[in-house]
Scaffold this motif. Sequence first.
Motif, PDB file in Angstrom:
ATOM      1  N   LYS A  57     -68.148-110.276 -36.651  1.00  0.00           N
ATOM      2  CA  LYS A  57     -67.524-109.105 -35.962  1.00  0.00           C
ATOM      3  C   LYS A  57     -66.000-109.280 -35.640  1.00  0.00           C
ATOM      4  O   LYS A  57     -65.630-110.510 -35.336  1.00  0.00           O
ATOM      5  CB  LYS A  57     -68.177-108.870 -34.700  1.00  0.00           C
ATOM      6  N   ILE A  58     -65.253-108.436 -36.206  1.00  0.00           N
ATOM      7  CA  ILE A  58     -64.006-108.351 -35.772  1.00  0.00           C
ATOM      8  C   ILE A  58     -63.699-107.667 -34.411  1.00  0.00           C
ATOM      9  O   ILE A  58     -63.930-106.488 -34.609  1.00  0.00           O
ATOM     10  CB  ILE A  58     -63.067-107.836 -36.827  1.00  0.00           C
ATOM     11  N   LYS A  59     -63.537-108.161 -33.411  1.00  0.00           N
ATOM     12  CA  LYS A  59     -63.599-107.581 -32.344  1.00  0.00           C
ATOM     13  C   LYS A  59     -62.459-106.890 -31.681  1.00  0.00           C
ATOM     14  O   LYS A  59     -61.269-107.624 -31.554  1.00  0.00           O
ATOM     15  CB  LYS A  59     -64.123-108.241 -31.170  1.00  0.00           C
ATOM     16  N   ILE A  60     -62.060-105.604 -31.175  1.00  0.00           N
ATOM     17  CA  ILE A  60     -61.234-105.230 -30.731  1.00  0.00           C
ATOM     18  C   ILE A  60     -61.446-104.398 -29.205  1.00  0.00           C
ATOM     19  O   ILE A  60     -62.556-103.435 -29.120  1.00  0.00           O
ATOM     20  CB  ILE A  60     -60.387-103.999 -31.444  1.00  0.00           C
ATOM     21  N   LEU A  73     -62.913-100.342 -23.184  1.00  0.00           N
ATOM     22  CA  LEU A  73     -62.782-100.043 -24.735  1.00  0.00           C
ATOM     23  C   LEU A  73     -63.002-100.776 -25.654  1.00  0.00           C
ATOM     24  O   LEU A  73     -62.215-101.896 -25.565  1.00  0.00           O
ATOM     25  CB  LEU A  73     -61.310 -99.136 -24.843  1.00  0.00           C
ATOM     26  N   CYS A  74     -63.828-100.614 -26.388  1.00  0.00           N
ATOM     27  CA  CYS A  74     -64.210-101.660 -27.732  1.00  0.00           C
ATOM     28  C   CYS A  74     -64.597-101.072 -28.872  1.00  0.00           C
ATOM     29  O   CYS A  74     -65.126 -99.956 -29.017  1.00  0.00           O
ATOM     30  CB  CYS A  74     -64.905-102.927 -27.177  1.00  0.00           C
ATOM     31  N   SER A  75     -64.325-101.807 -30.129  1.00  0.00           N
ATOM     32  CA  SER A  75     -64.905-101.423 -31.311  1.00  0.00           C
ATOM     33  C   SER A  75     -64.951-102.718 -32.153  1.00  0.00           C
ATOM     34  O   SER A  75     -64.635-103.738 -31.720  1.00  0.00           O
ATOM     35  CB  SER A  75     -63.779-100.426 -31.836  1.00  0.00           C
ATOM     36  N   ILE A  76     -65.547-102.678 -33.473  1.00  0.00           N
ATOM     37  CA  ILE A  76     -65.712-103.594 -34.135  1.00  0.00           C
ATOM     38  C   ILE A  76     -65.202-103.324 -35.582  1.00  0.00           C
ATOM     39  O   ILE A  76     -65.294-101.996 -36.150  1.00  0.00           O
ATOM     40  CB  ILE A  76     -66.892-104.403 -34.300  1.00  0.00           C
ATOM     41  N   TYR A  88     -76.327-102.983 -39.726  1.00  0.00           N
ATOM     42  CA  TYR A  88     -75.715-101.487 -39.337  1.00  0.00           C
ATOM     43  C   TYR A  88     -76.706-100.930 -37.916  1.00  0.00           C
ATOM     44  O   TYR A  88     -76.168 -99.763 -37.674  1.00  0.00           O
ATOM     45  CB  TYR A  88     -76.051-100.495 -40.473  1.00  0.00           C
ATOM     46  N   ASP A  89     -77.573-101.588 -37.614  1.00  0.00           N
ATOM     47  CA  ASP A  89     -77.941-101.064 -36.422  1.00  0.00           C
ATOM     48  C   ASP A  89     -77.304-101.562 -35.179  1.00  0.00           C
ATOM     49  O   ASP A  89     -77.596-101.268 -33.926  1.00  0.00           O
ATOM     50  CB  ASP A  89     -79.612-101.775 -36.325  1.00  0.00           C
ATOM     51  N   TYR A  90     -76.234-102.231 -35.243  1.00  0.00           N
ATOM     52  CA  TYR A  90     -75.509-102.714 -34.134  1.00  0.00           C
ATOM     53  C   TYR A  90     -74.736-101.683 -33.436  1.00  0.00           C
ATOM     54  O   TYR A  90     -74.193-100.845 -34.094  1.00  0.00           O
ATOM     55  CB  TYR A  90     -74.509-103.847 -34.806  1.00  0.00           C
ATOM     56  N   VAL A  91     -74.827-101.768 -32.032  1.00  0.00           N
ATOM     57  CA  VAL A  91     -74.132-100.679 -31.327  1.00  0.00           C
ATOM     58  C   VAL A  91     -73.209-101.389 -30.562  1.00  0.00           C
ATOM     59  O   VAL A  91     -73.675-102.541 -29.611  1.00  0.00           O
ATOM     60  CB  VAL A  91     -75.311 -99.988 -30.511  1.00  0.00           C
ATOM     61  N   THR A  92     -71.842-101.047 -30.319  1.00  0.00           N
ATOM     62  CA  THR A  92     -71.041-101.671 -29.383  1.00  0.00           C
ATOM     63  C   THR A  92     -71.402-101.455 -27.912  1.00  0.00           C
ATOM     64  O   THR A  92     -71.697-100.251 -27.478  1.00  0.00           O
ATOM     65  CB  THR A  92     -69.606-101.156 -29.654  1.00  0.00           C
ATOM     66  N   PRO A  93     -71.634-102.555 -27.051  1.00  0.00           N
ATOM     67  CA  PRO A  93     -72.043-102.274 -25.973  1.00  0.00           C
ATOM     68  C   PRO A  93     -71.376-101.537 -24.909  1.00  0.00           C
ATOM     69  O   PRO A  93     -69.878-101.511 -25.019  1.00  0.00           O
ATOM     70  CB  PRO A  93     -72.248-103.879 -25.165  1.00  0.00           C
ATOM     71  N   GLY A  94     -71.647-100.757 -24.116  1.00  0.00           N
ATOM     72  CA  GLY A  94     -70.899 -99.713 -23.364  1.00  0.00           C
ATOM     73  C   GLY A  94     -69.970-100.437 -22.263  1.00  0.00           C
ATOM     74  O   GLY A  94     -68.832-100.005 -22.094  1.00  0.00           O
ATOM     75  N   ASN A  95     -70.425-101.451 -21.841  1.00  0.00           N
ATOM     76  CA  ASN A  95     -69.481-102.375 -20.940  1.00  0.00           C
ATOM     77  C   ASN A  95     -68.455-103.404 -21.688  1.00  0.00           C
ATOM     78  O   ASN A  95     -67.824-104.077 -21.106  1.00  0.00           O
ATOM     79  CB  ASN A  95     -70.295-103.077 -19.890  1.00  0.00           C
ATOM     80  N   CYS A  96     -68.666-103.478 -23.101  1.00  0.00           N
ATOM     81  CA  CYS A  96     -67.876-104.396 -23.963  1.00  0.00           C
ATOM     82  C   CYS A  96     -68.180-105.718 -23.579  1.00  0.00           C
ATOM     83  O   CYS A  96     -67.136-106.598 -23.637  1.00  0.00           O
ATOM     84  CB  CYS A  96     -66.468-104.063 -23.728  1.00  0.00           C
ATOM     85  N   GLY A  98     -68.986-109.336 -23.709  1.00  0.00           N
ATOM     86  CA  GLY A  98     -68.903-110.177 -24.820  1.00  0.00           C
ATOM     87  C   GLY A  98     -67.410-110.459 -25.669  1.00  0.00           C
ATOM     88  O   GLY A  98     -67.448-110.976 -26.721  1.00  0.00           O
ATOM     89  N   PHE A  99     -66.773-109.365 -25.299  1.00  0.00           N
ATOM     90  CA  PHE A  99     -65.529-108.695 -26.063  1.00  0.00           C
ATOM     91  C   PHE A  99     -64.331-109.362 -25.469  1.00  0.00           C
ATOM     92  O   PHE A  99     -63.377-109.783 -26.344  1.00  0.00           O
ATOM     93  CB  PHE A  99     -65.456-107.319 -26.160  1.00  0.00           C
ATOM     94  N   ASP A 100     -64.045-109.647 -24.411  1.00  0.00           N
ATOM     95  CA  ASP A 100     -62.763-110.272 -23.609  1.00  0.00           C
ATOM     96  C   ASP A 100     -62.996-111.832 -23.872  1.00  0.00           C
ATOM     97  O   ASP A 100     -63.332-112.406 -23.018  1.00  0.00           O
ATOM     98  CB  ASP A 100     -62.686-109.819 -22.024  1.00  0.00           C
ATOM     99  N   ASP A 101     -62.149-112.142 -24.789  1.00  0.00           N
ATOM    100  CA  ASP A 101     -62.242-113.815 -25.125  1.00  0.00           C
ATOM    101  C   ASP A 101     -60.813-114.337 -24.461  1.00  0.00           C
ATOM    102  O   ASP A 101     -60.447-115.546 -24.758  1.00  0.00           O
ATOM    103  CB  ASP A 101     -62.043-113.954 -26.645  1.00  0.00           C
TER     104      ASP A 101
END
Length: 208
Positions: A57-60, A73-76, A88-96, A98-101
């Motif tokens: 994942k390239i995480k934004i 706010l997040c996307s991949i 393709y079944d992956y859904v970005t979590p609503g609370n993001c 694991g995204f803030d590194d």
Amino acid sequence: NVPLQLSIEDHTFTAIAMDSLDIEPIEDLTNVWLAAGERYDIVVKTKTSVAQNNAYKIKIMGYADINKKEGQLCSIAWLKYPGQTIDYDYVTPGNCSGFDDSSTGRTLNPVPNNFAEWEGSPDNGKFFIKDTRSLQNQPTINIDNLGNLNTHYIEFIGDITFNNKRMKYPDCSFLATNPEKVTGRCDQNVDPGSSTTADLYSHICTLT
């Protein structure tokens, strides 16, 4: 219009340029923050072999309120090696989650809202603008003896243009011009510096 953090799952990268200016490479970065108008050139350290079947994942991500870290706010995007598949079944979590590194690893251009992080950089793994160094350009100004930091400055002197282009001012004020007229704005040659207020108003175009 919020700062965005970019990271690549299980990858590091090296920053080599900032706003098209070469900088001393900053290696082994895990994430970078980007605000509006900011640009970094990075070189991603790719893998010779992969240990997982799914693409990386390239995480934004960002926050509507960066100071309170609220309104996530997040996307991949996907970094796919040969033989890997995209989930393709992956859904970005609503609370993001694991995204803030930014709390771990090495961060380039972190949001400057923590003076302790600013003061302790770059030894703490945070690389602010003040920690970047130009490869070639020398400082052009020196305020409070800060020129010895070799921070790069762009000094505008003389005849200033942007990409060798400049704006030609119309013969009268912008708000007093007809937007449908491309040339001969107002059909007048009025010098605001030497004309009286009455002269200026006598040449105002019809507003549409």
